[in-house]
Design a protein around this motif. Structure first.
Motif, PDB file in Angstrom:
ATOM      1  N   ASP A  80     -31.639 100.249  32.744  1.00  0.00           N
ATOM      2  CA  ASP A  80     -32.155 100.396  31.380  1.00  0.00           C
ATOM      3  C   ASP A  80     -31.024 100.417  30.364  1.00  0.00           C
ATOM      4  O   ASP A  80     -31.135  99.823  29.291  1.00  0.00           O
ATOM      5  N   ALA A  81     -29.941 101.108  30.694  1.00  0.00           N
ATOM      6  CA  ALA A  81     -28.791 101.163  29.797  1.00  0.00           C
ATOM      7  C   ALA A  81     -28.161  99.782  29.642  1.00  0.00           C
ATOM      8  O   ALA A  81     -27.796  99.376  28.538  1.00  0.00           O
ATOM      9  N   LEU A  82     -28.046  99.055  30.751  1.00  0.00           N
ATOM     10  CA  LEU A  82     -27.497  97.699  30.686  1.00  0.00           C
ATOM     11  C   LEU A  82     -28.385  96.785  29.852  1.00  0.00           C
ATOM     12  O   LEU A  82     -27.899  95.959  29.081  1.00  0.00           O
ATOM     13  N   SER A  83     -29.676  96.940  29.989  1.00  0.00           N
ATOM     14  CA  SER A  83     -30.622  96.140  29.215  1.00  0.00           C
ATOM     15  C   SER A  83     -30.494  96.446  27.719  1.00  0.00           C
ATOM     16  O   SER A  83     -30.513  95.535  26.884  1.00  0.00           O
ATOM     17  N   ALA A  84     -30.341  97.720  27.398  1.00  0.00           N
ATOM     18  CA  ALA A  84     -30.178  98.116  25.990  1.00  0.00           C
ATOM     19  C   ALA A  84     -28.883  97.557  25.419  1.00  0.00           C
ATOM     20  O   ALA A  84     -28.857  97.056  24.281  1.00  0.00           O
ATOM     21  N   ILE A  85     -27.813  97.623  26.194  1.00  0.00           N
ATOM     22  CA  ILE A  85     -26.532  97.082  25.733  1.00  0.00           C
ATOM     23  C   ILE A  85     -26.648  95.571  25.534  1.00  0.00           C
ATOM     24  O   ILE A  85     -26.142  95.016  24.564  1.00  0.00           O
ATOM     25  N   SER A  86     -27.346  94.904  26.444  1.00  0.00           N
ATOM     26  CA  SER A  86     -27.542  93.454  26.328  1.00  0.00           C
ATOM     27  C   SER A  86     -28.290  93.109  25.043  1.00  0.00           C
ATOM     28  O   SER A  86     -27.920  92.165  24.335  1.00  0.00           O
ATOM     29  N   ARG A  87     -29.309  93.889  24.703  1.00  0.00           N
ATOM     30  CA  ARG A  87     -30.056  93.661  23.450  1.00  0.00           C
ATOM     31  C   ARG A  87     -29.157  93.916  22.240  1.00  0.00           C
ATOM     32  O   ARG A  87     -29.197  93.169  21.262  1.00  0.00           O
ATOM     33  N   ASP A  88     -28.358  94.982  22.318  1.00  0.00           N
ATOM     34  CA  ASP A  88     -27.437  95.293  21.223  1.00  0.00           C
ATOM     35  C   ASP A  88     -26.439  94.157  21.007  1.00  0.00           C
ATOM     36  O   ASP A  88     -26.140  93.777  19.878  1.00  0.00           O
ATOM     37  N   ILE A  89     -25.910  93.623  22.097  1.00  0.00           N
ATOM     38  CA  ILE A  89     -24.933  92.529  21.997  1.00  0.00           C
ATOM     39  C   ILE A  89     -25.584  91.302  21.362  1.00  0.00           C
ATOM     40  O   ILE A  89     -25.007  90.664  20.478  1.00  0.00           O
ATOM     41  N   ALA A  90     -26.794  90.969  21.792  1.00  0.00           N
ATOM     42  CA  ALA A  90     -27.500  89.810  21.229  1.00  0.00           C
ATOM     43  C   ALA A  90     -27.740  90.005  19.730  1.00  0.00           C
ATOM     44  O   ALA A  90     -27.523  89.077  18.936  1.00  0.00           O
ATOM     45  N   ALA A  91     -28.155  91.204  19.326  1.00  0.00           N
ATOM     46  CA  ALA A  91     -28.393  91.476  17.908  1.00  0.00           C
ATOM     47  C   ALA A  91     -27.092  91.415  17.113  1.00  0.00           C
ATOM     48  O   ALA A  91     -27.056  90.882  15.997  1.00  0.00           O
ATOM     49  N   ALA A  92     -26.009  91.940  17.676  1.00  0.00           N
ATOM     50  CA  ALA A  92     -24.711  91.905  16.998  1.00  0.00           C
ATOM     51  C   ALA A  92     -24.224  90.477  16.832  1.00  0.00           C
ATOM     52  O   ALA A  92     -23.704  90.107  15.778  1.00  0.00           O
ATOM     53  N   ARG A 149     -16.070  91.740   6.217  1.00  0.00           N
ATOM     54  CA  ARG A 149     -16.238  91.544   7.665  1.00  0.00           C
ATOM     55  C   ARG A 149     -16.188  92.877   8.396  1.00  0.00           C
ATOM     56  O   ARG A 149     -16.988  93.146   9.292  1.00  0.00           O
ATOM     57  N   ASN A 150     -15.238  93.730   8.016  1.00  0.00           N
ATOM     58  CA  ASN A 150     -15.108  95.043   8.664  1.00  0.00           C
ATOM     59  C   ASN A 150     -16.342  95.901   8.421  1.00  0.00           C
ATOM     60  O   ASN A 150     -16.777  96.635   9.312  1.00  0.00           O
ATOM     61  N   ASP A 151     -16.894  95.814   7.215  1.00  0.00           N
ATOM     62  CA  ASP A 151     -18.115  96.565   6.918  1.00  0.00           C
ATOM     63  C   ASP A 151     -19.256  96.098   7.821  1.00  0.00           C
ATOM     64  O   ASP A 151     -20.029  96.907   8.328  1.00  0.00           O
ATOM     65  N   LEU A 152     -19.347  94.773   8.015  1.00  0.00           N
ATOM     66  CA  LEU A 152     -20.373  94.243   8.906  1.00  0.00           C
ATOM     67  C   LEU A 152     -20.166  94.756  10.323  1.00  0.00           C
ATOM     68  O   LEU A 152     -21.096  95.255  10.956  1.00  0.00           O
ATOM     69  N   LEU A 153     -18.942  94.649  10.825  1.00  0.00           N
ATOM     70  CA  LEU A 153     -18.666  95.092  12.195  1.00  0.00           C
ATOM     71  C   LEU A 153     -18.919  96.584  12.361  1.00  0.00           C
ATOM     72  O   LEU A 153     -19.367  97.028  13.420  1.00  0.00           O
ATOM     73  N   GLY A 154     -18.642  97.353  11.323  1.00  0.00           N
ATOM     74  CA  GLY A 154     -18.890  98.788  11.387  1.00  0.00           C
ATOM     75  C   GLY A 154     -20.370  99.121  11.396  1.00  0.00           C
ATOM     76  O   GLY A 154     -20.776 100.166  11.898  1.00  0.00           O
ATOM     77  N   SER A 155     -21.188  98.205  10.859  1.00  0.00           N
ATOM     78  CA  SER A 155     -22.632  98.469  10.797  1.00  0.00           C
ATOM     79  C   SER A 155     -23.359  98.041  12.069  1.00  0.00           C
ATOM     80  O   SER A 155     -24.492  98.435  12.295  1.00  0.00           O
ATOM     81  N   LEU A 156     -22.716  97.226  12.894  1.00  0.00           N
ATOM     82  CA  LEU A 156     -23.332  96.764  14.135  1.00  0.00           C
ATOM     83  C   LEU A 156     -22.988  97.731  15.265  1.00  0.00           C
ATOM     84  O   LEU A 156     -21.864  98.218  15.343  1.00  0.00           O
ATOM     85  N   THR A 157     -23.946  97.980  16.138  1.00  0.00           N
ATOM     86  CA  THR A 157     -23.686  98.891  17.250  1.00  0.00           C
ATOM     87  C   THR A 157     -24.028  98.244  18.580  1.00  0.00           C
ATOM     88  O   THR A 157     -24.943  97.428  18.675  1.00  0.00           O
ATOM     89  N   ILE A 158     -23.274  98.636  19.585  1.00  0.00           N
ATOM     90  CA  ILE A 158     -23.534  98.239  20.966  1.00  0.00           C
ATOM     91  C   ILE A 158     -23.394  99.510  21.794  1.00  0.00           C
ATOM     92  O   ILE A 158     -22.347 100.143  21.791  1.00  0.00           O
ATOM     93  N   GLY A 159     -24.460  99.883  22.443  1.00  0.00           N
ATOM     94  CA  GLY A 159     -24.439 101.087  23.263  1.00  0.00           C
ATOM     95  C   GLY A 159     -24.154 102.346  22.459  1.00  0.00           C
ATOM     96  O   GLY A 159     -23.522 103.269  22.949  1.00  0.00           O
ATOM     97  N   GLY A 160     -24.593 102.358  21.195  1.00  0.00           N
ATOM     98  CA  GLY A 160     -24.394 103.528  20.352  1.00  0.00           C
ATOM     99  C   GLY A 160     -23.023 103.609  19.698  1.00  0.00           C
ATOM    100  O   GLY A 160     -22.728 104.555  18.978  1.00  0.00           O
ATOM    101  N   ARG A 161     -22.171 102.622  19.912  1.00  0.00           N
ATOM    102  CA  ARG A 161     -20.830 102.584  19.301  1.00  0.00           C
ATOM    103  C   ARG A 161     -20.755 101.409  18.344  1.00  0.00           C
ATOM    104  O   ARG A 161     -21.326 100.350  18.608  1.00  0.00           O
ATOM    105  N   SER A 162     -20.029 101.580  17.244  1.00  0.00           N
ATOM    106  CA  SER A 162     -19.886 100.469  16.306  1.00  0.00           C
ATOM    107  C   SER A 162     -19.009  99.392  16.925  1.00  0.00           C
ATOM    108  O   SER A 162     -18.105  99.679  17.713  1.00  0.00           O
ATOM    109  N   VAL A 163     -19.290  98.139  16.563  1.00  0.00           N
ATOM    110  CA  VAL A 163     -18.498  97.025  17.078  1.00  0.00           C
ATOM    111  C   VAL A 163     -17.045  97.179  16.633  1.00  0.00           C
ATOM    112  O   VAL A 163     -16.120  96.885  17.396  1.00  0.00           O
TER     113      VAL A 163
END
Length: 123
Positions: free
Chosen positions: A4-16, A88-102
């Protein structure tokens, strides 16, 4: 790590990745400007940091020596690039993967995989 955690991270990566692609594909009209030399030089860069325009006022061309004018051009370009980089940094800071900002992950990739063994540096 559980499935489940891997699936959530995969969704986060796709959204990012989708958000990052949208950012890069923003219309050419999205630009960042900065001035130097009390407005004598204005530089414009695109969302990707590419230099689009440099404007030098007629007064600056007449009243400012070449060396100083070159410094103003350099400073204006660097400041406009910094504006684009901040966006760009603001965008990366707003995206999260596994609960951490990109941005946090890019700064320290180990935070994305807590508990993972990091390879030792060879000297």
């Amino acid at each position: 790590m559980n499935p489940d955690a891997l699936s959530a991270i995969s969704r986060d990566i796709a959204a990012a990745m989708e958000s990052a692609a949208e950012f890069v594909e923003r219309p050419a009209g999205e630009q960042y400007q900065a001035a130097a030399g009390d407005g004598a030089v204005i530089a414009t860069v695109g969302v990707g940091g590419q230099l689009l325009d440099v404007r030098i006022t007629p007064q600056a061309r007449r009243a400012v020596d070449n060396l100083t004018l070159g410094e103003h051009v350099r400073d204006a370009i660097r400041a406009a690039e910094a504006e684009a980089e901040q966006a760009r940094n603001d965008l990366l800071g707003s995206l999260t993967i596994g609960g951490r900002s990109v941005a946090e992950i890019l700064a320290d990739p180990g935070v994305a995989m807590p508990g993972a063994v990091r390879p030792r540096r060879q000297r």
